[in-house]
Design a protein around this motif. Structure first.
Motif, PDB file in Angstrom:
ATOM      1  N   THR A   1      -6.488   0.333   6.282  1.00  0.00           N
ATOM      2  CA  THR A   1      -5.050   0.517   6.477  1.00  0.00           C
ATOM      3  C   THR A   1      -4.627   1.930   6.103  1.00  0.00           C
ATOM      4  O   THR A   1      -3.849   2.579   6.814  1.00  0.00           O
ATOM      5  CB  THR A   1      -4.260  -0.504   5.624  1.00  0.00           C
ATOM      6  OG1 THR A   1      -4.659  -1.817   5.974  1.00  0.00           O
ATOM      7  CG2 THR A   1      -2.768  -0.350   5.846  1.00  0.00           C
ATOM      8  N   TYR A   2      -5.169   2.420   4.978  1.00  0.00           N
ATOM      9  CA  TYR A   2      -4.837   3.767   4.504  1.00  0.00           C
ATOM     10  C   TYR A   2      -5.247   4.804   5.549  1.00  0.00           C
ATOM     11  O   TYR A   2      -4.486   5.719   5.881  1.00  0.00           O
ATOM     12  CB  TYR A   2      -5.549   4.030   3.174  1.00  0.00           C
ATOM     13  CG  TYR A   2      -5.001   5.203   2.405  1.00  0.00           C
ATOM     14  CD1 TYR A   2      -4.120   5.016   1.343  1.00  0.00           C
ATOM     15  CD2 TYR A   2      -5.355   6.519   2.726  1.00  0.00           C
ATOM     16  CE1 TYR A   2      -3.617   6.090   0.628  1.00  0.00           C
ATOM     17  CE2 TYR A   2      -4.857   7.596   2.022  1.00  0.00           C
ATOM     18  CZ  TYR A   2      -3.987   7.376   0.969  1.00  0.00           C
ATOM     19  OH  TYR A   2      -3.486   8.436   0.268  1.00  0.00           O
TER      20      TYR A   2
ATOM     21  N   GLU B   1      -2.748   7.293   7.767  1.00  0.00           N
ATOM     22  CA  GLU B   1      -2.907   8.756   7.790  1.00  0.00           C
ATOM     23  C   GLU B   1      -3.073   9.276   9.219  1.00  0.00           C
ATOM     24  O   GLU B   1      -2.567  10.340   9.565  1.00  0.00           O
ATOM     25  CB  GLU B   1      -4.108   9.158   6.938  1.00  0.00           C
ATOM     26  CG  GLU B   1      -3.859   9.063   5.440  1.00  0.00           C
ATOM     27  CD  GLU B   1      -4.909   9.804   4.633  1.00  0.00           C
ATOM     28  OE1 GLU B   1      -6.092   9.735   5.017  1.00  0.00           O
ATOM     29  OE2 GLU B   1      -4.528  10.457   3.645  1.00  0.00           O
TER      30      GLU B   1
ATOM     31  N   LEU C   1       0.862  -1.186   0.000  1.00  0.00           N
ATOM     32  CA  LEU C   1       0.000   0.000   0.000  1.00  0.00           C
ATOM     33  C   LEU C   1       0.893   1.229   0.000  1.00  0.00           C
ATOM     34  O   LEU C   1       1.862   1.307   0.765  1.00  0.00           O
ATOM     35  CB  LEU C   1      -0.884   0.004   1.244  1.00  0.00           C
ATOM     36  CG  LEU C   1      -1.816   1.219   1.418  1.00  0.00           C
ATOM     37  CD1 LEU C   1      -2.907   1.189   0.355  1.00  0.00           C
ATOM     38  CD2 LEU C   1      -2.425   1.227   2.816  1.00  0.00           C
ATOM     39  N   ARG C   2       0.592   2.205  -0.842  1.00  0.00           N
ATOM     40  CA  ARG C   2       1.427   3.403  -0.961  1.00  0.00           C
ATOM     41  C   ARG C   2       0.658   4.630  -0.481  1.00  0.00           C
ATOM     42  O   ARG C   2      -0.429   4.928  -0.971  1.00  0.00           O
ATOM     43  CB  ARG C   2       1.887   3.580  -2.405  1.00  0.00           C
ATOM     44  CG  ARG C   2       2.715   2.402  -2.908  1.00  0.00           C
ATOM     45  CD  ARG C   2       2.876   2.405  -4.417  1.00  0.00           C
ATOM     46  NE  ARG C   2       3.635   3.568  -4.883  1.00  0.00           N
ATOM     47  CZ  ARG C   2       3.915   3.798  -6.167  1.00  0.00           C
ATOM     48  NH1 ARG C   2       3.476   2.947  -7.098  1.00  0.00           N
ATOM     49  NH2 ARG C   2       4.612   4.862  -6.507  1.00  0.00           N
ATOM     50  N   VAL C   3       1.237   5.330   0.492  1.00  0.00           N
ATOM     51  CA  VAL C   3       0.597   6.505   1.087  1.00  0.00           C
ATOM     52  C   VAL C   3       1.585   7.673   1.024  1.00  0.00           C
ATOM     53  O   VAL C   3       2.731   7.536   1.465  1.00  0.00           O
ATOM     54  CB  VAL C   3       0.193   6.248   2.559  1.00  0.00           C
ATOM     55  CG1 VAL C   3      -0.515   7.473   3.136  1.00  0.00           C
ATOM     56  CG2 VAL C   3      -0.669   5.015   2.672  1.00  0.00           C
TER      57      VAL C   3
ATOM     58  N   SER D   1      -7.536  -2.460   2.540  1.00  0.00           N
ATOM     59  CA  SER D   1      -6.598  -1.386   2.184  1.00  0.00           C
ATOM     60  C   SER D   1      -7.143  -0.024   2.591  1.00  0.00           C
ATOM     61  O   SER D   1      -6.387   0.885   2.955  1.00  0.00           O
ATOM     62  CB  SER D   1      -6.308  -1.421   0.681  1.00  0.00           C
ATOM     63  OG  SER D   1      -7.495  -1.300  -0.057  1.00  0.00           O
ATOM     64  N   ARG D   2      -8.481   0.111   2.536  1.00  0.00           N
ATOM     65  CA  ARG D   2      -9.107   1.387   2.906  1.00  0.00           C
ATOM     66  C   ARG D   2      -8.883   1.678   4.387  1.00  0.00           C
ATOM     67  O   ARG D   2      -8.551   2.798   4.774  1.00  0.00           O
ATOM     68  CB  ARG D   2     -10.597   1.338   2.595  1.00  0.00           C
ATOM     69  CG  ARG D   2     -11.322   2.640   2.881  1.00  0.00           C
ATOM     70  CD  ARG D   2     -12.776   2.534   2.473  1.00  0.00           C
ATOM     71  NE  ARG D   2     -13.508   3.760   2.777  1.00  0.00           N
ATOM     72  CZ  ARG D   2     -14.816   3.936   2.578  1.00  0.00           C
ATOM     73  NH1 ARG D   2     -15.532   2.947   2.024  1.00  0.00           N
ATOM     74  NH2 ARG D   2     -15.392   5.065   2.892  1.00  0.00           N
TER      75      ARG D   2
END
Length: 396
Positions: A91-92, A96, A62-64, A88-89
């Motif tokens: 985790t994102y 943040e 996952l890229r943030v 993923s949602r």
């Protein structure tokens, strides 16, 4: 080495650690150039993440995005080691949230810590946005618009006095209290309104961003003519007098050995890091070669400055400074060059110049009077010879 500020490095490291612990997953943080600056696997720090690696080895990560002022980067979060599936949602959102909490804790701990970090960034040349730095300094009550040079104070003997019987927390409390005593003494000595130009640099070292223009150094100035030459040496004599007086004050207030290194003024915010380098080198060399309880500066280090300084530009500046009193004395410069060419032999030098030996003696006396270096003494002669060579190398 990684091309990032202290703030960005701290944020990246804290974020990588917290996310990895919470999600039990591999985490990496890269800067805008794709270099890994923090990772749950320390061996990865410093490695380059090219696009091919991202699309193959880290395709499932996952890229943030990570942003701080003008610096940008990216957080890459891998699959959980425990094979636990997290959307993923979610985790994102969690990443943040951790970023937000981390930035708040690191960037807004206290005005005192923010000041220390800002000065540390300035001294280590970790400036990416001068406008942002000036604004942050203004908010902290620091005026960085006027010329400043660094006074580097080694008070380790006092601040880090051995307290082997105490635990780490108790030692830290004592060190903080003693650091405040040293900074308080500096503030009182210079009659400063606050300690905003003083910073705890760690390991018992205190940095002072001393205003180095003529007005602020007037109490230590004399009617002596300021030597011409590189502007970075302007007012250095007055700055050293101020440091000598400060040294006496600090020794009296702490009752221990104190060492001070002073750096030249260099223009611009980036110049503060060069001033720090000057002061650090002078302090390191001077303490080892000249002993404790002294003020050290490159201009008074003798041969050691030419041997111990790696930067060629600094050596050339030093050469110009040492010979600057002779800039308008072409006859004396010719005499000095000839004297060294003739292996410091008075009779052959006088013959080569077609002058009487008494005339030569008079000229060498005048050279010594103007420069403070005696060409008939070995150590001084070596400095002058090296200075002449460095000046000629630059001009050629």
């Amino acid at each position: 080495m990684l091309g990032i500020s202290v703030y960005f490095a701290e944020i990246a490291t804290a974020v990588a650690t917290r996310i990895s612990e919470l999600l039990c997953a591999p985490v990496m943080v890269s800067n805008q150039k794709g270099v890994i600056v923090a990772s749950s696997e320390p061996s990865q720090v410093g490695c380059l993440l090219d696009q091919e690696k991202i699309e193959t080895s880290f395709a499932n990560f996952l890229r943030v995005p990570l942003c701080h002022e003008s610096e940008t980067g990216e957080i890459l979060v891998g699959e959980s080691y425990s094979c636990e599936v997290i959307s993923s949602r979610l985790t994102y959102a969690l990443v943040e949230l951790i970023i937000s909490q981390t930035v708040t804790q690191i960037l807004f701990p206290s005005q005192h810590e923010m000041k220390n970090r800002l000065i540390s960034d300035l001294l280590h040349g970790q400036i990416t946005d001068e406008v942002a730095v000036l604004e942050r300094a203004k908010q902290l009550g620091m005026d960085l618009s006027q010329p400043r040079a660094l006074i580097l104070i080694d008070a380790a003997e006092y601040i880090l006095e051995n307290n082997a019987d105490l635990d780490q927390h108790q030692r830290e409390v004592i060190e903080q209290r003693r650091t405040k005593v040293v900074i308080g003494s500096i503030v009182s000595f210079f009659h400063l309104p606050s300690d905003t130009i003083c910073a705890d640099l760690g390991q018992g070292n205190i940095g002072v961003l001393k205003a180095s223009n003529t007005k602020n150094l007037d109490p230590w100035a004399t009617c002596d003519k300021v030597q011409e030459g590189s502007s970075s040496w302007a007012n250095l004599t007055a700055l050293k007098r101020a440091a000598d007086a400060l040294l006496a004050r600090l020794r009296n207030d702490t009752g221990t050995s104190i060492n001070i290194g002073i750096g030249r003024y260099h223009p611009g915010l980036q110049g503060l890091s060069r001033s720090y380098e000057d002061a650090h080198i002078a302090l390191s060399l001077g303490t080892r070669l000249q002993g404790a309880n002294r003020v050290h500066c490159l201009g008074e280090m003798g041969i050691a400055a030419f041997v111990g300084v790696a930067d060629e530009a600094t050596k050339i500046d030093l050469a110009k400074y040492l010979l600057s009193p002779l800039n308008q004395e072409a006859e004396l410069l010719t005499t000095l060059n000839t004297f060294f060419t003739e292996n410091c032999c008075p009779s052959s030098t006088a013959k080569r110049l077609s002058i009487h030996r008494n005339t030569l003696s008079y000229r060498l006396d005048k050279i010594a009077s103007l420069t403070g270096l005696e060409p008939r003494k070995f150590d001084d002669a070596v400095q002058m010879r090296l200075s002449l060579l460095l000046r000629s190398l630059q001009s050629s």
